[in-house]
Design a protein around this motif. Structure first.
Motif, PDB file in Angstrom:
ATOM      1  N   LYS A 483       5.134 -12.255  -3.616  1.00 26.93           N
ATOM      2  CA  LYS A 483       4.270 -11.688  -3.729  1.00 26.93           C
ATOM      3  C   LYS A 483       3.488 -11.621  -2.182  1.00 26.93           C
ATOM      4  N   CYS A 484       4.249 -11.811  -1.346  1.00 23.00           N
ATOM      5  CA  CYS A 484       4.284 -11.529   0.063  1.00 23.00           C
ATOM      6  C   CYS A 484       3.756  -9.836   0.140  1.00 23.00           C
ATOM      7  N   PRO A 485       2.634  -9.749   0.917  1.00 21.08           N
ATOM      8  CA  PRO A 485       2.189  -8.228   1.123  1.00 21.08           C
ATOM      9  C   PRO A 485       3.386  -7.445   1.968  1.00 21.08           C
ATOM     10  N   ARG A 486       3.550  -6.113   1.782  1.00 21.57           N
ATOM     11  CA  ARG A 486       4.556  -5.263   2.072  1.00 21.57           C
ATOM     12  C   ARG A 486       4.324  -5.169   3.607  1.00 21.57           C
ATOM     13  N   ASP A 487       3.272  -4.932   4.314  1.00 16.19           N
ATOM     14  CA  ASP A 487       3.156  -4.953   5.700  1.00 16.19           C
ATOM     15  C   ASP A 487       3.513  -6.170   6.395  1.00 16.19           C
ATOM     16  N   VAL A 488       3.414  -7.373   5.897  1.00 15.92           N
ATOM     17  CA  VAL A 488       3.645  -8.496   6.535  1.00 15.92           C
ATOM     18  C   VAL A 488       5.336  -8.275   6.431  1.00 15.92           C
ATOM     19  N   LEU A 489       6.097  -8.126   5.563  1.00 18.62           N
ATOM     20  CA  LEU A 489       7.515  -7.937   5.269  1.00 18.62           C
ATOM     21  C   LEU A 489       7.900  -6.770   6.493  1.00 18.62           C
ATOM     22  N   GLU A 490       7.158  -5.626   6.630  1.00 12.24           N
ATOM     23  CA  GLU A 490       7.648  -4.689   7.397  1.00 12.24           C
ATOM     24  C   GLU A 490       7.538  -5.235   8.758  1.00 12.24           C
ATOM     25  N   SER A 491       6.601  -5.827   9.164  1.00 11.82           N
ATOM     26  CA  SER A 491       6.161  -6.722  10.488  1.00 11.82           C
ATOM     27  C   SER A 491       7.605  -7.571  11.068  1.00 11.82           C
ATOM     28  N   TYR A 492       7.875  -8.313   9.729  1.00  4.83           N
ATOM     29  CA  TYR A 492       8.944  -9.204  10.270  1.00  4.83           C
ATOM     30  C   TYR A 492      10.270  -8.785  10.199  1.00  4.83           C
ATOM     31  N   ALA A 493      10.363  -7.326   9.351  1.00  2.00           N
ATOM     32  CA  ALA A 493      11.668  -6.610   9.377  1.00  2.00           C
ATOM     33  C   ALA A 493      12.002  -6.105  10.789  1.00  2.00           C
ATOM     34  N   ALA A 494      10.870  -6.081  11.720  1.00  2.00           N
ATOM     35  CA  ALA A 494      10.971  -5.462  12.949  1.00  2.00           C
ATOM     36  C   ALA A 494      11.075  -6.697  14.075  1.00  2.00           C
ATOM     37  N   HIS A 495      11.223  -7.993  13.521  1.00  2.00           N
ATOM     38  CA  HIS A 495      10.998  -9.139  14.234  1.00  2.00           C
ATOM     39  C   HIS A 495      12.402  -9.106  15.379  1.00  2.00           C
ATOM     40  N   GLU A 496      12.229  -9.722  16.502  1.00  2.00           N
ATOM     41  CA  GLU A 496      13.170  -9.649  17.523  1.00  2.00           C
ATOM     42  C   GLU A 496      14.170 -10.496  17.082  1.00  2.00           C
ATOM     43  N   LEU A 497      13.995 -11.543  16.515  1.00  2.00           N
ATOM     44  CA  LEU A 497      15.280 -12.654  16.023  1.00  2.00           C
ATOM     45  C   LEU A 497      15.635 -12.222  14.812  1.00  2.00           C
ATOM     46  N   PHE A 498      17.036 -12.107  14.665  1.00  2.00           N
ATOM     47  CA  PHE A 498      17.801 -11.605  13.590  1.00  2.00           C
ATOM     48  C   PHE A 498      17.590 -12.477  12.404  1.00  2.00           C
ATOM     49  N   GLU A 499      17.192 -14.037  12.550  1.00  3.08           N
ATOM     50  CA  GLU A 499      17.152 -14.767  11.557  1.00  3.08           C
ATOM     51  C   GLU A 499      15.946 -14.528  10.740  1.00  3.08           C
ATOM     52  N   TRP A 500      14.930 -13.953  11.232  1.00  2.00           N
ATOM     53  CA  TRP A 500      13.603 -13.572  10.662  1.00  2.00           C
ATOM     54  C   TRP A 500      14.051 -12.372   9.699  1.00  2.00           C
ATOM     55  N   ARG A 501      14.660 -11.484  10.328  1.00  2.00           N
ATOM     56  CA  ARG A 501      15.104 -10.137   9.590  1.00  2.00           C
ATOM     57  C   ARG A 501      15.771 -10.476   8.336  1.00  2.00           C
ATOM     58  N   LEU A 502      16.702 -11.590   8.451  1.00  2.00           N
ATOM     59  CA  LEU A 502      17.374 -12.073   7.187  1.00  2.00           C
ATOM     60  C   LEU A 502      16.758 -12.766   6.143  1.00  2.00           C
ATOM     61  N   LEU A 518      16.478  -1.736   7.177  1.00  2.00           N
ATOM     62  CA  LEU A 518      17.431  -2.970   7.680  1.00  2.00           C
ATOM     63  C   LEU A 518      18.972  -2.579   7.651  1.00  2.00           C
ATOM     64  N   LEU A 519      19.334  -1.499   6.929  1.00  2.00           N
ATOM     65  CA  LEU A 519      20.575  -0.964   6.652  1.00  2.00           C
ATOM     66  C   LEU A 519      21.022  -0.445   7.856  1.00  2.00           C
ATOM     67  N   LYS A 520      19.988   0.080   8.814  1.00  2.00           N
ATOM     68  CA  LYS A 520      20.225   0.459  10.150  1.00  2.00           C
ATOM     69  C   LYS A 520      20.056  -0.424  11.350  1.00  2.00           C
ATOM     70  N   ASP A 521      19.938  -1.580  10.980  1.00  2.00           N
ATOM     71  CA  ASP A 521      19.675  -2.695  12.006  1.00  2.00           C
ATOM     72  C   ASP A 521      20.942  -2.841  12.793  1.00  2.00           C
ATOM     73  N   ALA A 522      20.556  -3.320  13.861  1.00  2.00           N
ATOM     74  CA  ALA A 522      21.720  -3.567  15.083  1.00  2.00           C
ATOM     75  C   ALA A 522      22.663  -4.373  15.044  1.00  2.00           C
ATOM     76  N   ASP A 523      22.286  -5.549  14.250  1.00  2.00           N
ATOM     77  CA  ASP A 523      22.941  -6.808  14.001  1.00  2.00           C
ATOM     78  C   ASP A 523      23.698  -6.572  12.724  1.00  2.00           C
ATOM     79  N   PRO A 524      25.049  -6.655  12.819  1.00  2.00           N
ATOM     80  CA  PRO A 524      25.955  -6.452  11.810  1.00  2.00           C
ATOM     81  C   PRO A 524      25.678  -7.584  10.499  1.00  2.00           C
ATOM     82  N   ARG A 525      25.204  -8.678  11.193  1.00  2.00           N
ATOM     83  CA  ARG A 525      24.842  -9.620   9.891  1.00  2.00           C
ATOM     84  C   ARG A 525      23.819  -9.140   9.031  1.00  2.00           C
ATOM     85  N   VAL A 526      22.652  -8.556   9.577  1.00  2.00           N
ATOM     86  CA  VAL A 526      21.519  -8.159   8.978  1.00  2.00           C
ATOM     87  C   VAL A 526      21.935  -6.816   8.095  1.00  2.00           C
ATOM     88  N   VAL A 527      22.885  -6.088   8.634  1.00  2.00           N
ATOM     89  CA  VAL A 527      23.402  -4.787   7.862  1.00  2.00           C
ATOM     90  C   VAL A 527      24.223  -5.294   6.875  1.00  2.00           C
TER      91      VAL A 527
END
Length: 614
Positions: A483-502, A518-527
């Motif tokens: 139930k986490c709001p979408r805007d919260v998820l979008e903000s964490y999807a742009a977080h500088e630490l890849f762990e939060w994006r995962l 996140l498919l276009k993320d710079a970190d291969p693990r996130v992709v």
């Protein structure tokens, strides 16, 4: 009794003349010997049988024994002797049972035609256990009567012989009673006692003693209850000594001789010697439990309160400390705790017919454990729970928070409780009010906030606040919440630490635009993680089943037909028959039913594999 005498006349005529004396039975001649001096021979024989002499030529011995002693005493002067048919036959039996070979004696004594006198003679002198067992298996042993009673007493300690006698359904009850008295312990269960109880001729008056004296009641008592002639006293004792065996107690109560009066009499007699034993029995009548409760004995009172059959009135009385004036405070507290632990107590039942006043008395109890159990009881009225929500003991308030009968107003008030454990209990409620969850989301305790963020009904605005929590674990749980709001998820999807994006991708309700981003993320693990979500779970590969060779199936088919139907039809003939039209197959089945069954099996199991191969 045997009469021995000398006469110069014909022995048969002499015996016939003796019948005129008024005896109830006619005289029979069993043995005669011709000697040159009858007076001397009579004197020698009288001396040889002096121990058995009863006077006037009568001797207390068997005919066979008298013949052996006569023949032995005057063997040197006998010119001719005659042993009449019956006596001659008995002598042969006696000779056999004195044979030095135990195997031969066993064969003779197990013969149903063996005379009772011979069996009695052997019973008194035989010492070989195998021979004795063979003799006891002889149906003719039933006629020995009192001799077997004495024999059982002599065999005390010989388990094998006593077991053979106990298992013999032809022996009289007096003999079986002697076996019971002669048995010894040392085996569990006592096989002799068990065999006696299962013997229909065993006296029913000894069944109670057998149950009380046995070392393995789980074996003996069912055998007692299973007896058709079991007396009511034995059934009552079986129920009394089996409080932990409801199946056995039910079986005893279904017996046609079960008597509630006999069981009550047994309880009345036992309550004088062991009141706690009677008080803890699940079949104890309520009036006896009431009497035992009033007795004043602490151990007995505890047993009464632990009994599932305890009258509800006693349980309520003990719960609210109705006996406080006669017992010490510690004793009253202990009894109240036991009463509240009894599942039959109406104050702890969900559908209890207890009054509000009784619950109010429990809430005001001076004993903490009683108050705690009252707060845990779902049947407790809401107004009493509201009162207990202000109790000074945090454990009581926590119990109120976990009670499903607590109303939302009470839960909202407990959400502001000073105890962390109480606030956690409120947050764990699946029906926790929305406003209480919102308040608890700002709680100072990390444990409370974690509980709120994991709650399926946590409001979206509370999740948004928890996503900015100072504790990383709380923030991560908020991001993973569906139930986490979408805007919260979008903000964490742009977080500088890849762990939060995962962690964003761990959310099962992660929006598709966020995944695309996140498919276009710079970190291969996130992709890679985003790609797995995009592609979905892999379908498991179907396992290929290895087919058996046609030769194996053909051989199995032939073996089965050979075992069940007999002769096997050649495969070429079966192929020809399989090509016949339907009407022709019906006529073939009517004319040759066995071959038609074989054809049906061939068409079902073997023909499809042959067709597959071409």
């Amino acid at each position: 009794m045997v009469k021995i005498g000398a006469t110069a006349r014909d022995p048969l005529a002499y015996a016939a003349g003796l019948d005129k004396g008024g005896l109830p039975f006619p005289h029979k001649v069993g043995y005669e010997a011709l000697v040159p001096d009858i007076e001397e021979a009579e004197r020698i024989v009288a001396t040889a049988l002096a121990d058995q002499a009863e006077g006037k030529g009568w001797f207390s011995c068997t005919v066979a024994e008298a013949v052996r002693k006569i023949a032995g005493a005057i063997s040197g002067s006998i010119l001719m002797e005659t042993r009449y048919d019956e006596q001659s036959r008995i002598d042969k039996w006696y000779d056999e049972v004195t044979n030095p070979d135990p195997a031969r004696r066993a064969v003779v004594l197990s013969d149903p035609s063996c005379p009772p006198d011979v069996l009695q003679f052997a019973l008194g002198r035989e010492e070989d256990e195998g021979v004795l067992l063979a003799m006891l298996a002889n149906p003719s042993c039933e006629a020995l009567g009192s001799e077997l009673t004495e024999f059982a007493d002599r065999m005390k300690g010989n388990r094998a012989v006593l077991l053979a006698m106990a298992s013999n359904h032809r022996l009289h009850s007096e003999v079986l009673e002697s076996v019971y008295l002669a048995r010894v312990g040392g085996e569990s269960p006592d096989s002799v006692t068990l065999a006696l109880v299962r013997n229909p001729r065993f006296p029913v008056g000894l069944l109670v003693d057998a149950m009380l004296e046995c070392d393995a009641p789980n074996e003996i008592i069912p055998a007692v209850v299973a007896r058709w002639d079991c007396v009511s006293e034995a059934l009552a004792m079986a129920v009394y000594v089996s409080p932990d065996n409801p199946v056995l107690r039910a079986m005893a109560k279904r017996h046609h001789r079960w008597s509630p009066e006999a069981f009550r009499t047994l309880l009345e007699d036992s309550k004088e010697s062991c009141p706690p034993c009677v008080a803890e029995h699940p079949d104890c009548p309520p009036d006896i439990l009431e009497e035992l409760w009033r007795s004043g004995d602490m151990e007995t009172a505890e047993a009464v309160l632990l009994n599932p059959a305890c009258p509800p009135r006693i349980l309520v009385e003990a719960s609210v400390a109705g006996e406080a004036e006669t017992r010490s405070a510690s004793a009253v507290a202990q009894l109240a705790d036991l009463a509240m632990s009894n599942p039959s107590n109406p104050l702890v039942l969900v559908q209890a017919a207890a009054s509000t006043d009784e619950f109010h008395a429990l809430a005001q109890s001076p004993f903490p454990r009683v108050v705690l159990r009252t707060a845990e009881n779902p049947a407790c009225p809401s107004e009493i729970l509201a009162l207990l929500s202000k109790h000074g003991d945090a454990d009581v308030r926590r119990a109120v928070a976990g009670n499903r009968s607590s109303v939302p107003a009470v839960l909202s008030a407990l959400a502001c409780d000073s105890s962390e454990s109480v606030r956690v209990a409120v947050a764990e409620r699946s029906d926790c009010p929305r406003e209480a969850l919102a308040r608890l989301a700002c709680d100072s305790s990390e444990s409370v906030r974690i509980t709120v963020v994991l709650h399926p009904g946590c409001p979206a605005e509370a999740l948004a606040n928890l996503a900015d929590d100072r504790v990383p674990v709380v923030r991560a749980a908020a991001v993973r919440n569906p139930k986490c709001p979408r805007d919260v998820l979008e903000s964490y999807a742009a977080h500088e630490l890849f762990e939060w994006r995962l962690i964003v991708l761990d959310n099962p309700a992660c929006p598709e635009p966020v995944v695309e981003m996140l498919l276009k993320d710079a970190d291969p693990r996130v992709v890679a993680a985003a790609r797995r979500i995009k592609l979905g779970p892999k379908k498991p590969k179907a396992k290929r089943v290895k087919e058996e060779p046609i030769e194996v199936i053909r051989e199995r088919f032939r073996n089965y037909v050979r075992r069940t139907l007999g002769a096997v039809i050649e495969e070429s003939e079966l192929l020809r028959l399989a090509e016949l039209p339907g009407d022709a197959k019906k006529k073939f089945a009517q004319a040759y039913p066995s071959q038609a069954k074989q054809l049906a099996l061939f068409e079902k199991y073997l023909l499809p594999r042959l067709s597959k191969r071409g």
